[in-house]
Each structure stands twice: as structure tokens, then as C-alpha cells.
Motif scaffolding. Structure first.
Motif, PDB file in Angstrom:
ATOM      1  N   UNK A  34      52.097   9.842  59.690  1.00  0.00           N
ATOM      2  CA  UNK A  34      51.871  10.942  60.632  1.00  0.00           C
ATOM      3  C   UNK A  34      52.978  11.980  60.555  1.00  0.00           C
ATOM      4  N   UNK A  35      54.227  11.516  60.391  1.00  0.00           N
ATOM      5  CA  UNK A  35      55.364  12.441  60.284  1.00  0.00           C
ATOM      6  C   UNK A  35      55.222  13.324  59.054  1.00  0.00           C
ATOM      7  N   UNK A  36      54.963  12.720  57.906  1.00  0.00           N
ATOM      8  CA  UNK A  36      54.892  13.504  56.674  1.00  0.00           C
ATOM      9  C   UNK A  36      53.621  14.344  56.613  1.00  0.00           C
ATOM     10  N   UNK A  37      52.562  13.891  57.253  1.00  0.00           N
ATOM     11  CA  UNK A  37      51.370  14.741  57.354  1.00  0.00           C
ATOM     12  C   UNK A  37      51.695  15.996  58.155  1.00  0.00           C
ATOM     13  N   UNK A  38      52.404  15.821  59.263  1.00  0.00           N
ATOM     14  CA  UNK A  38      52.744  16.949  60.135  1.00  0.00           C
ATOM     15  C   UNK A  38      53.660  17.934  59.411  1.00  0.00           C
ATOM     16  N   UNK A  39      54.624  17.411  58.658  1.00  0.00           N
ATOM     17  CA  UNK A  39      55.637  18.262  58.049  1.00  0.00           C
ATOM     18  C   UNK A  39      55.227  18.840  56.698  1.00  0.00           C
ATOM     19  N   UNK A  40      54.363  18.152  55.974  1.00  0.00           N
ATOM     20  CA  UNK A  40      54.034  18.577  54.609  1.00  0.00           C
ATOM     21  C   UNK A  40      52.543  18.806  54.428  1.00  0.00           C
ATOM     22  N   UNK A  41      51.754  17.767  54.696  1.00  0.00           N
ATOM     23  CA  UNK A  41      50.341  17.815  54.329  1.00  0.00           C
ATOM     24  C   UNK A  41      49.579  18.914  55.057  1.00  0.00           C
ATOM     25  N   UNK A  42      49.761  19.018  56.352  1.00  0.00           N
ATOM     26  CA  UNK A  42      48.972  19.985  57.121  1.00  0.00           C
ATOM     27  C   UNK A  42      49.210  21.433  56.682  1.00  0.00           C
ATOM     28  N   UNK A  43      50.483  21.890  56.553  1.00  0.00           N
ATOM     29  CA  UNK A  43      50.674  23.279  56.124  1.00  0.00           C
ATOM     30  C   UNK A  43      50.216  23.541  54.698  1.00  0.00           C
ATOM     31  N   UNK A  44      50.361  22.554  53.810  1.00  0.00           N
ATOM     32  CA  UNK A  44      49.920  22.755  52.425  1.00  0.00           C
ATOM     33  C   UNK A  44      48.400  22.817  52.359  1.00  0.00           C
ATOM     34  N   UNK A  45      47.724  21.974  53.112  1.00  0.00           N
ATOM     35  CA  UNK A  45      46.255  22.020  53.143  1.00  0.00           C
ATOM     36  C   UNK A  45      45.774  23.382  53.627  1.00  0.00           C
TER      37      UNK A  45
END
Length: 200
Positions: A115-126
Motif C-alpha cells: 500500500x505504501x509503495x502503491x501510494x508513492x509510486x504506482x498511483x502517480x505513474x499509472x
């Protein structure tokens, strides 16, 4: 949720208390009640604003997100690498570091790391690469690289990465991240040395 000035102040106080508790006491020993007391609020307010201890932990990490806005894709790798390395070199990473240490043997903690890495990396890149058919592969590679860097340097302390100065890590990490974000993913190893946009 829209915040009034008063509720925004309470939310900031909760985040500050939670960050301190996770760093000094550890995730397992920190409680909603103790965090609320340190913030000077009722425990129900913590639940109201953040939902659960797990979600509060993710919010404390994301509140100091090391990831810049994606912006111009051509220099994202360099901007990301600098902020990411600087973030993990800081003393405020005691809490996230402790969580990463136990995540391999605790599925619930592993879900928090995700969840942490999704919030910090995955979501903005998507969001930035919404029209790229390879976006999920790119996200997976970016997250794997980021997590691998943290484990190698800060958790396992494997040499020589553990002893390299931050200034030496940033350009190497930047090149790998940029290739994952904009490079041609199907090229064999050693091919396509040009790490341009790769999608023209």
C-alpha cells in the motif's frame, strides 16, 4: 474529506504523533489510543480521519512522499532517484524500515508495504502513463527496483551498496528507473543503450 482549519490541525497533530510513535515504539506496540493521547484528541478522531492503524501508517509515510510529481517523463528517473535516496537516508525512516524488516514473514505487514509503495509510486505513474499499454509492467519494475534498493542498502546492508555514498547511488538508480519508465521493455539485455522515450 474536506477539512476545516480545526480538523486539519487535528489531522496534522495525529500524523505527527503517529510518525513519532511508529519510529520510537514500533508499529506493533503503537496503538490508536496512545497516538490519540499524544496528539491531544479522542481516539475516535483517529478512526474518523484515517480508518485504521494500518491506514494511518500508510498516511504517515505518504505524508513525506519522496516521489515528485511525474511531470516531464524524460527526467523523472533523476528526480525520483534523488528524492528517494535522500528520503531513505533520513532519520525519519525508522518506522518504515521496521515494517520492511518484518514484512517477509507477516502477510499483513507485506500488504502495508504494498500500500505504501502503491501510494508513492504506482498511483502517480499509472495516472501519468494512462494510455501506455505497458503501464502495469512499468509500475511493477519501478516498485521492484525501489523496494530492492531499500532492502539491499538499509535492511540487509549488502556490500558494496551499503557503504556507497548517496551521491554515487543516485545516478545509477536514476538510469534504471528511467529505463523502466520510458525504455523499450522487450529489448534483450545489452540492446538499446539509448534510454530515450523508447515509445516513438
Amino acid at each position: 474529506m474536506a477539512f476545516t482549519e480545526r480538523s486539519a490541525a487535528a489531522r496534522r497533530a495525529i500524523l505527527a504523533a503517529a510518525r513519532d510513535s511508529f519510529a520510537t515504539t514500533g508499529y506493533e506496540q503503537s496503538t490508536i489510543r496512545s497516538i490519540a493521547a499524544a496528539a491531544g484528541v479522542h481516539s475516535s478522531m483517529v478512526i474518523r480521519y484515517f480508518g485504521s492503524k494500518s491506514e494511518l501508517f500508510v498516511a504517515t509515510v505518504a505524508d513525506e512522499a519522496p516521489v515528485p510529481e511525474v511531470g516531464d517523463l524524460d527526467d523523472f528517473g533523476a528526480r525520483f532517484a534523488r528524492r528517494f535516496v535522500e528520503y531513505w537516508e533520513g532519520s525519519h525512516c525508522t518506522g518504515p524500515g521496521a515494517l520492511l524488516r518484518v514484512a517477509p514473514t507477516h502477510p499483513d505487514h507485506a500488504a502495508q508495504v504494498q500500500a505504501v509503495f502503491d501510494r508513492l509510486i504506482a498511483d502517480p505513474v499509472r495516472a501519468a502513463l494512462a494510455d501506455d499499454p505497458d503501464v502495469e509492467r512499468r509500475v511493477a519494475l519501478l516498485v521492484a527496483t525501489a523496494v530492492g534498493f531499500v532492502y539491499t542498502r538499509h535492511i540487509l546492508r549488502l556490500e558494496p551498496i551499503a557503504s556507497l555514498p548517496p551521491a554515487a547511488l543516485i545516478p545509477a538508480l536514476a538510469g534504471t528507473l528511467q529505463a523502466h519508465l520510458t525504455g523499450a521493455l522487450d529489448e534483450p539485455p545489452g540492446a538499446g543503450r539509448d534510454q530515450g522515450r523508447g515509445r516513438e
